[in-house]
Design a protein around this motif. Structure first.
Motif, PDB file in Angstrom:
ATOM      1  N   GLY A 114       0.455  -0.948   0.146  1.00  0.00           N
ATOM      2  CA  GLY A 114      -0.422  -0.216   0.180  1.00  0.00           C
ATOM      3  C   GLY A 114       0.451   1.215   0.309  1.00  0.00           C
ATOM      4  O   GLY A 114       0.499   1.971   0.320  1.00  0.00           O
ATOM      5  N   ASN A 115       2.120   0.754  -0.486  1.00  0.00           N
ATOM      6  CA  ASN A 115       2.647   2.478   0.515  1.00  0.00           C
ATOM      7  C   ASN A 115       2.931   2.872  -1.497  1.00  0.00           C
ATOM      8  O   ASN A 115       3.443   2.376  -2.308  1.00  0.00           O
ATOM      9  CB  ASN A 115       4.929   1.918   1.282  1.00  0.00           C
ATOM     10  CG  ASN A 115       4.937   1.614   0.108  1.00  0.00           C
ATOM     11  OD1 ASN A 115       4.514  -0.244  -0.135  1.00  0.00           O
ATOM     12  ND2 ASN A 115       5.932   1.152  -0.201  1.00  0.00           N
ATOM     13  N   ARG A 116       2.398   4.070  -1.979  1.00  0.00           N
ATOM     14  CA  ARG A 116       3.076   4.619  -3.418  1.00  0.00           C
ATOM     15  C   ARG A 116       3.713   5.873  -2.956  1.00  0.00           C
ATOM     16  O   ARG A 116       4.343   6.188  -4.131  1.00  0.00           O
ATOM     17  CB  ARG A 116       1.266   4.805  -3.175  1.00  0.00           C
ATOM     18  CG  ARG A 116       0.495   3.761  -4.064  1.00  0.00           C
ATOM     19  CD  ARG A 116      -0.461   4.581  -4.054  1.00  0.00           C
ATOM     20  NE  ARG A 116      -2.011   5.347  -3.166  1.00  0.00           N
ATOM     21  CZ  ARG A 116      -2.212   6.473  -3.250  1.00  0.00           C
ATOM     22  NH1 ARG A 116      -1.433   7.358  -4.336  1.00  0.00           N
ATOM     23  NH2 ARG A 116      -2.468   7.138  -2.378  1.00  0.00           N
ATOM     24  N   ARG A 117       4.162   6.840  -1.744  1.00  0.00           N
ATOM     25  CA  ARG A 117       4.744   7.949  -1.993  1.00  0.00           C
ATOM     26  C   ARG A 117       6.095   7.073  -0.902  1.00  0.00           C
ATOM     27  O   ARG A 117       6.907   8.634  -1.479  1.00  0.00           O
ATOM     28  CB  ARG A 117       3.805   8.844  -1.389  1.00  0.00           C
ATOM     29  CG  ARG A 117       2.636   8.771  -2.014  1.00  0.00           C
ATOM     30  CD  ARG A 117       2.880  10.171  -2.445  1.00  0.00           C
ATOM     31  NE  ARG A 117       1.423  10.750  -3.020  1.00  0.00           N
ATOM     32  CZ  ARG A 117       0.893  11.967  -3.117  1.00  0.00           C
ATOM     33  NH1 ARG A 117       0.859  12.485  -1.702  1.00  0.00           N
ATOM     34  NH2 ARG A 117      -0.595  11.740  -3.273  1.00  0.00           N
TER      35      ARG A 117
ATOM     36  N   LEU B 186       6.049   3.875  12.055  1.00  0.00           N
ATOM     37  CA  LEU B 186       5.799   3.770  11.060  1.00  0.00           C
ATOM     38  C   LEU B 186       5.265   4.893  10.825  1.00  0.00           C
ATOM     39  O   LEU B 186       4.482   5.752  10.220  1.00  0.00           O
ATOM     40  CB  LEU B 186       5.479   2.756   9.656  1.00  0.00           C
ATOM     41  CG  LEU B 186       5.917   1.586   9.816  1.00  0.00           C
ATOM     42  CD1 LEU B 186       5.315   0.341   9.107  1.00  0.00           C
ATOM     43  CD2 LEU B 186       6.971   2.239   8.535  1.00  0.00           C
ATOM     44  N   GLN B 187       3.932   4.692  11.712  1.00  0.00           N
ATOM     45  CA  GLN B 187       2.151   5.809  11.698  1.00  0.00           C
ATOM     46  C   GLN B 187       3.062   7.114  11.792  1.00  0.00           C
ATOM     47  O   GLN B 187       3.041   8.497  11.411  1.00  0.00           O
ATOM     48  CB  GLN B 187       1.484   5.860  12.697  1.00  0.00           C
ATOM     49  CG  GLN B 187       1.021   5.170  12.452  1.00  0.00           C
ATOM     50  CD  GLN B 187      -0.241   4.327  13.889  1.00  0.00           C
ATOM     51  OE1 GLN B 187       0.018   4.078  14.748  1.00  0.00           O
ATOM     52  NE2 GLN B 187      -1.056   3.079  12.991  1.00  0.00           N
ATOM     53  N   ASP B 188       3.988   7.162  13.261  1.00  0.00           N
ATOM     54  CA  ASP B 188       4.862   8.597  13.517  1.00  0.00           C
ATOM     55  C   ASP B 188       5.772   9.619  12.311  1.00  0.00           C
ATOM     56  O   ASP B 188       5.687  10.744  11.612  1.00  0.00           O
ATOM     57  CB  ASP B 188       6.188   8.698  14.798  1.00  0.00           C
ATOM     58  CG  ASP B 188       4.595   8.505  15.229  1.00  0.00           C
ATOM     59  OD1 ASP B 188       3.788   8.737  15.967  1.00  0.00           O
ATOM     60  OD2 ASP B 188       5.588   8.360  16.824  1.00  0.00           O
ATOM     61  N   TYR B 189       6.878   8.417  11.484  1.00  0.00           N
ATOM     62  CA  TYR B 189       7.429   8.635  10.162  1.00  0.00           C
ATOM     63  C   TYR B 189       6.388   9.172   8.661  1.00  0.00           C
ATOM     64  O   TYR B 189       6.422  10.151   8.545  1.00  0.00           O
ATOM     65  CB  TYR B 189       8.008   7.421   9.516  1.00  0.00           C
ATOM     66  CG  TYR B 189       8.537   7.765   8.026  1.00  0.00           C
ATOM     67  CD1 TYR B 189       9.923   8.189   8.763  1.00  0.00           C
ATOM     68  CD2 TYR B 189       8.388   7.997   7.391  1.00  0.00           C
ATOM     69  CE1 TYR B 189      10.905   8.586   7.820  1.00  0.00           C
ATOM     70  CE2 TYR B 189       9.017   7.770   6.033  1.00  0.00           C
ATOM     71  CZ  TYR B 189      10.903   8.645   6.819  1.00  0.00           C
ATOM     72  OH  TYR B 189      11.486   8.878   5.299  1.00  0.00           O
ATOM     73  N   TYR B 190       4.494   8.828   9.028  1.00  0.00           N
ATOM     74  CA  TYR B 190       3.891   8.801   7.974  1.00  0.00           C
ATOM     75  C   TYR B 190       3.966  10.325   8.290  1.00  0.00           C
ATOM     76  O   TYR B 190       3.663  11.166   7.219  1.00  0.00           O
ATOM     77  CB  TYR B 190       2.921   8.246   7.469  1.00  0.00           C
ATOM     78  CG  TYR B 190       2.893   7.786   6.186  1.00  0.00           C
ATOM     79  CD1 TYR B 190       2.501   7.939   4.929  1.00  0.00           C
ATOM     80  CD2 TYR B 190       3.600   5.905   6.752  1.00  0.00           C
ATOM     81  CE1 TYR B 190       3.121   6.600   3.577  1.00  0.00           C
ATOM     82  CE2 TYR B 190       4.205   5.051   5.647  1.00  0.00           C
ATOM     83  CZ  TYR B 190       3.714   5.673   4.280  1.00  0.00           C
ATOM     84  OH  TYR B 190       3.858   4.988   3.118  1.00  0.00           O
ATOM     85  N   ARG B 191       2.726  10.339   9.618  1.00  0.00           N
ATOM     86  CA  ARG B 191       2.344  11.631   9.803  1.00  0.00           C
ATOM     87  C   ARG B 191       3.157  13.064   9.939  1.00  0.00           C
ATOM     88  O   ARG B 191       3.025  14.472   9.222  1.00  0.00           O
ATOM     89  CB  ARG B 191       2.034  11.379  11.384  1.00  0.00           C
ATOM     90  CG  ARG B 191       0.610  10.491  10.722  1.00  0.00           C
ATOM     91  CD  ARG B 191       0.060  10.613  12.667  1.00  0.00           C
ATOM     92  NE  ARG B 191      -1.008   9.442  12.442  1.00  0.00           N
ATOM     93  CZ  ARG B 191      -1.464   8.455  13.521  1.00  0.00           C
ATOM     94  NH1 ARG B 191      -0.501   8.339  14.953  1.00  0.00           N
ATOM     95  NH2 ARG B 191      -2.317   7.554  13.322  1.00  0.00           N
ATOM     96  N   GLU B 192       4.262  12.601  10.414  1.00  0.00           N
ATOM     97  CA  GLU B 192       5.662  14.087   9.356  1.00  0.00           C
ATOM     98  C   GLU B 192       5.331  14.653   8.353  1.00  0.00           C
ATOM     99  O   GLU B 192       5.841  15.750   8.319  1.00  0.00           O
ATOM    100  CB  GLU B 192       6.947  13.298  10.183  1.00  0.00           C
ATOM    101  CG  GLU B 192       7.219  13.809  12.009  1.00  0.00           C
ATOM    102  CD  GLU B 192       8.731  12.696  12.429  1.00  0.00           C
ATOM    103  OE1 GLU B 192       9.047  12.063  11.582  1.00  0.00           O
ATOM    104  OE2 GLU B 192       8.507  12.495  13.100  1.00  0.00           O
ATOM    105  N   ARG B 193       5.161  13.552   7.614  1.00  0.00           N
ATOM    106  CA  ARG B 193       5.359  13.443   6.194  1.00  0.00           C
ATOM    107  C   ARG B 193       3.571  14.330   5.324  1.00  0.00           C
ATOM    108  O   ARG B 193       3.631  14.294   4.241  1.00  0.00           O
ATOM    109  CB  ARG B 193       6.138  12.729   5.624  1.00  0.00           C
ATOM    110  CG  ARG B 193       7.550  12.737   5.357  1.00  0.00           C
ATOM    111  CD  ARG B 193       8.332  11.290   5.402  1.00  0.00           C
ATOM    112  NE  ARG B 193       9.811  11.509   5.651  1.00  0.00           N
ATOM    113  CZ  ARG B 193      10.265  11.854   7.008  1.00  0.00           C
ATOM    114  NH1 ARG B 193       9.394  11.564   7.963  1.00  0.00           N
ATOM    115  NH2 ARG B 193      11.668  11.955   7.207  1.00  0.00           N
ATOM    116  N   GLY B 194       2.403  14.235   6.529  1.00  0.00           N
ATOM    117  CA  GLY B 194       2.255  14.897   5.968  1.00  0.00           C
ATOM    118  C   GLY B 194       0.505  14.615   5.123  1.00  0.00           C
ATOM    119  O   GLY B 194      -0.884  14.510   5.631  1.00  0.00           O
ATOM    120  N   PHE B 195       0.857  12.465   5.868  1.00  0.00           N
ATOM    121  CA  PHE B 195      -0.241  11.633   5.480  1.00  0.00           C
ATOM    122  C   PHE B 195      -0.802  11.798   7.322  1.00  0.00           C
ATOM    123  O   PHE B 195      -0.896  10.732   7.892  1.00  0.00           O
ATOM    124  CB  PHE B 195       0.486  10.588   5.356  1.00  0.00           C
ATOM    125  CG  PHE B 195       1.406  10.460   3.830  1.00  0.00           C
ATOM    126  CD1 PHE B 195       0.500   9.869   3.385  1.00  0.00           C
ATOM    127  CD2 PHE B 195       2.884  10.583   4.166  1.00  0.00           C
ATOM    128  CE1 PHE B 195       1.048  10.235   0.895  1.00  0.00           C
ATOM    129  CE2 PHE B 195       2.731  10.758   2.927  1.00  0.00           C
ATOM    130  CZ  PHE B 195       2.188  10.743   1.389  1.00  0.00           C
TER     131      PHE B 195
END
Length: 895
Positions: free
Chosen positions: A261-264, A294-303
């Motif tokens: 599911g990782n696209r970006r 993983l959740q923190d990493y994504y949220r730091e990048r605007g997801f």
């Protein structure tokens, strides 16, 4: 009974020589050793004959003597006499280590081994500690794989000056080659794979074995054997002089990490941050930790709407799978930060203080609710900072685009009234007038009250006092708010004790005389104490080039006394050394140099060096004498003598002459250089010997240059800029053969978007203006092209050429370079560059035909003293009879 007890106590205190206040009848000093004078010791002592004895003062003086580090024995005896106390101080100077030599250290540098020693020149000589260093050296060689190493120690004592020289002699043992290598338990790789990782062709070395095991573990993890462990059992065969190894490999079950599911964001990036892959933790605790990361990493990048699920399941007898299913959602970026209600404070000033940033070319601008919460709480603080104490946040809004990938963040504020200063006053300033203090301030009566300026002014006032001998000053600003928007500012000052410098005690200067050290220090005896000058003193002593370690420490400052003594601890650099250098570049080919330098001539911190350079195109001898502080001023003075023979395209030249230069370092970034140079040039093998421009000549010129450098690194700058401006003047009135002015200006700008990507922008403009009918010889003209100029061209071949293709040079040069560097791994970088330049005789001749252009690719290896460069440049405007490209190999930047 009570009266008798009281009488006994009174008689006891009266008879006690320690507890009762007694006069000092005499202070005698018994000293053994040649380094320290009795007069200097007496100046340290707090008492004189006739003073009252105080135990605390005496203890402080003894502590200072111990801190000084000159004495191995300090003994005080007190003798009570009817007239008072007689104090006797016995001091024995200890032997100091003057030098530590290490021989037999091949293949390691002596400097490398010195770092493993716990003693240094200038320390006390202790036979026990000196012997302990043998074990340190022995352990170093054992860790490097050398067995049966023997370390000996010779001690040479000089009773005349109480110094000791230590000589460690190393009889290096042998490295054992590998004997038998057995592998137990490994089934995923053939046996040869394990043995090749250890590399039995090289001898045993502990660090090499550790790296081999780590490499094997990484290979296992790439095959999803995350929990595999590898241990080695070593057996040393002293009879056969070999090392035998049994490698125990315990292969755990396979655990496959699958990310869907990782696209970006790439799988490789995500796996790097997972603790499962790094620490081989496949427990549910490790999986939960990985999920959170993983959740923190994504949220730091605007997801912000990311959803991640983790499952662990068995998919085979010996295979488990940890599956992370990711629903990324939209990546939200801040399109705009809109602020309403601000009448006096600009949007720019407010946004500058925010954690949230608008997305743009140089910043990602990811939307993060946690940063929004910080900014909401910060609005009031920002306004108070600029003098709006009653400001408040009315509301905030979030406006999302239809796809939720863009966000407009709105803030509605109520500024309230802005405070202005009606008056500024001072209280408690006894030694400095209020008028003088007011001149230091940025804020004045009538200006708005801003916290930033208030803090800056407070820092200036404190620094002003501390630089004038008041290190304990305390200044407290207080605000008295009047009706409306007026405020009175009162600085309440507690000046504290005025402190002067007492004795300056030197330690560690075995070869250096005391006078040049004291002259180099900005703090002098009886001057007002200043922490700023203390730091400047340390810097000035380091700039002498004589000392490896410099530490200036005040003693007694914490007791708030009127005098503080300074202990200056020094470690001297080697007094002389021979340095052999070699280099290669495609212009000058192979070049070698031998440099002999003496760092401390006659103990006065002067330097003298002799450099001999030889190569295919250049032979040079240079003798330099350097005084780091001319007549006690912060001026580095260098006198040089030069004899040089150089081969250039179109001519050979031999030069002999000398130079006097004065270097002033204004601050760590800014330097000013003045010089006078006189040289005589003789020409040989010139391409056009009949022309007047190739006659032998004498040049006498005066030059002045200014350099400003803010780069964050000399060898590998990522940010900052350099600015160089200079002017050389040659006139026949000062015995020169020519009248000319030679101005020069250059600047280099470095900008990094990340630690891996750096843009370099360089511009150089240089010219020569000749007066009268003088014709410049070729060695004085400007040239363009080569390793350190325009790449893609041969040396000097990017400028004007005569009919034979020989460079003629010019008198006005413009050069511009753009270079984009990308870090690939460790110290390696790639580069893409574009060079542009023009070389003419004057500004009027600049035209489309005078410009030359080249571009190319490069590889860099960054060393501590600069990069090794491999560049391949292509001419973008190739002309007839020119080659298309050229390979350049050189050291250092081309600008």
């Amino acid at each position: 009974m009570k009266k008798n007890l009281l009488l006994l106590l009174l008689l006891f205190f009266a008879a006690s020589p320690v507890l009762a206040a007694q006069k000092i009848v005499a202070v005698t000093i018994e000293k053994e050793g040649p380094r320290v004078s009795s007069a200097q010791i007496r100046n340290i002592l707090p008492f004189r004959e006739g003073d009252d004895y105080e135990e605390k003062k005496w203890e402080a003086s003894l502590n200072l003597l111990k801190k000084w580090g000159q004495f191995s024995e300090i003994l005080l005896t007190k003798k009570a006499m009817p007239q008072g106390l007689i104090l006797h101080l016995k001091l024995s100077e200890g032997f100091m280590i003057s030098r530590i030599r290490i021989s037999g250290n091949y293949p390691y540098l002596s400097k490398t081994l010195h770092r493993f020693l716990a003693i240094h020149p200038g320390d006390f000589f202790d036979p026990v500690i000196a012997e302990e260093q043998k074990e340190r050296l022995h352990g170093f060689y054992e860790r490097e794989g050398y067995f049966e190493t023997v370390v000996g120690l010779e001690i040479h004592k000089n009773v005349g000056d109480y110094t000791a020289e230590l000589h460690y002699k190393i009889d290096k043992g042998k490295r054992y080659p590998w004997g038998s290598i057995q592998v137990e338990g490994g089934s995923q790789f053939p046996r040869g794979r394990y043995i090749s990782a250890i590399n039995p062709l090289l001898p045993y070395k502990p660090s090499r074995l550790r790296k081999a095991k780590q490499k094997l573990l990484e290979d296992y993890r790439r095959r999803d054997y995350l929990q595999t462990s590898i241990h080695g059992t070593l057996e040393r065969d002293d009879a056969g002089k070999k090392m035998n190894l049994v490698l125990h490999v315990k292969e755990a079950q396979r655990t496959k990490i699958t990310i869907l599911g990782n696209r970006r964001i790439s799988k490789r990036t995500l796996k790097k941050i997972l603790p499962i892959a790094q620490r081989a933790d496949v427990s549910w605790f490790g999986i939960e930790e990985a999920l959170s990361i993983l959740q923190d990493y994504y949220r730091e990048r605007g997801f912000q709407e990311v959803k991640i699920e983790a499952r662990k399941k068995r998919i085979g007898p010996d295979l488990h799978e940890i599956l992370f299913e990711i629903q990324e959602g939209p990546q939200m970026r801040i399109k705009k930060i809109a602020i309403e209600g601000n009448r006096l404070l600009s949007d720019r000033k407010i946004r500058k203080q925010f954690s949230l940033k608008e997305s743009g070319l140089l910043q990602d601008g990811f939307f993060q609710p946690s940063l929004l919460e910080k900014d909401l709480a910060r609005i009031k603080e920002i306004y108070r900072f600029y003098g709006f104490p009653d400001a408040s946040l009315v509301d905030h809004t979030l406006t999302f685009s239809p796809h939720k990938d863009k966000v407009i963040v709105g803030f509605d504020v109520d500024e309230g009234p802005r405070l202005f200063l009606q008056s500024i006053s001072f209280t408690g300033n006894k030694n400095v007038s209020s008028k003088k203090l007011a001149r230091l301030l940025k804020m004045r009566a009538g200006s708005p009250l801003e916290q930033e300026r208030l803090e800056r002014d407070l820092s200036k006032l404190i620094n002003f006092y501390q630089d004038r001998g008041f290190p304990h000053v305390r200044i407290q600003p207080s605000l008295v708010r009047e009706e409306g928007s007026g405020t009175d500012l009162i600085y309440q000052i507690e000046e504290g004790t005025h402190v002067v410098v007492g004795e300056i005690l030197l330690a560690g200067n075995q070869r250096t005389r005391q006078s040049p050290i004291l002259k180099a220090m900005d703090l002098k005896q009886a001057h007002s104490y200043s922490f700023k000058k203390l730091l400047q003193s340390e810097s000035s002593l380091r700039q002498l080039g004589t000392f490896r370690v410099v530490e200036v420490e005040p003693f007694g400052l914490e007791r708030h006394e009127e005098r503080t003594d300074l202990v200056v601890k020094l470690e001297e650099s080697p007094v002389s050394f021979l340095d052999l250098e070699s280099s290669f570049d495609t212009d000058d080919k192979f070049t070698g140099s031998a440099v002999f330098q003496h760092n401390n001539l006659w103990g006065y911190t002067k330097r003298v060096s002799l450099r001999m350079t030889g190569g295919q195109d250049i032979q040079k001898g240079e003798l330099n004498f350097t005084d780091p502080r001319l007549l006690g001023f912060n001026l580095e003075t260098t006198m040089s003598g030069l004899l040089q023979s150089e081969q250039r395209p179109g001519f050979d030249a031999t030069e002999a002459g000398g130079q006097l230069s004065l270097l002033q370092q204004i601050n760590p970034q800014m330097t000013l250089l003045g010089k006078y140079q006189a040289t005589r040039t003789f020409f040989q093998n010139v391409a056009d010997p009949n022309e007047q421009s190739q006659r032998d000549n004498t040049i006498s010129k005066v030059g002045l240059s200014f350099n400003y450098d803010t780069r964050d690194s000399f060898s590998d700058p990522l940010s900052g800029y350099t600015l160089l401006c200079g002017l050389d003047v040659s006139n026949k009135l000062i015995a020169s053969g020519f009248n000319f002015l030679r101005p020069l200006a250059s600047t280099a700008f470095y900008h990094s978007w990340s630690p891996r990507l750096t843009l370099l922008n360089y511009l150089r403009i240089e010219g020569i203006q000749v007066f009268g009918d003088d014709i410049l010889t070729r060695n004085l003209r400007l040239f363009l092209g080569g390793d350190y100029s325009m790449r893609g061209f041969g040396q000097d071949l990017a400028g004007p050429l005569d009919a034979n293709g020989t460079p003629t040079g010019g008198q006005f040069l413009i050069q511009h370079t753009l270079e984009l560097q990308t870090k690939i791994k460790n110290n390696f970088k790639t580069a893409v560059f574009l060079d542009t330049g023009s070389l003419t005789n004057n500004v009027a001749e600049i035209g489309l035909d005078s410009w030359r252009h080249s571009a190319g690719l490069g590889l860099r290896y960054i060393t501590p003293i600069g990069p090794l460069r491999l560049d391949y440049g292509f001419k973008l405007d190739k002309r007839d009879s020119e080659s298309l490209s050229r390979l350049h190999f050189a050291f250092g930047y081309s600008f």
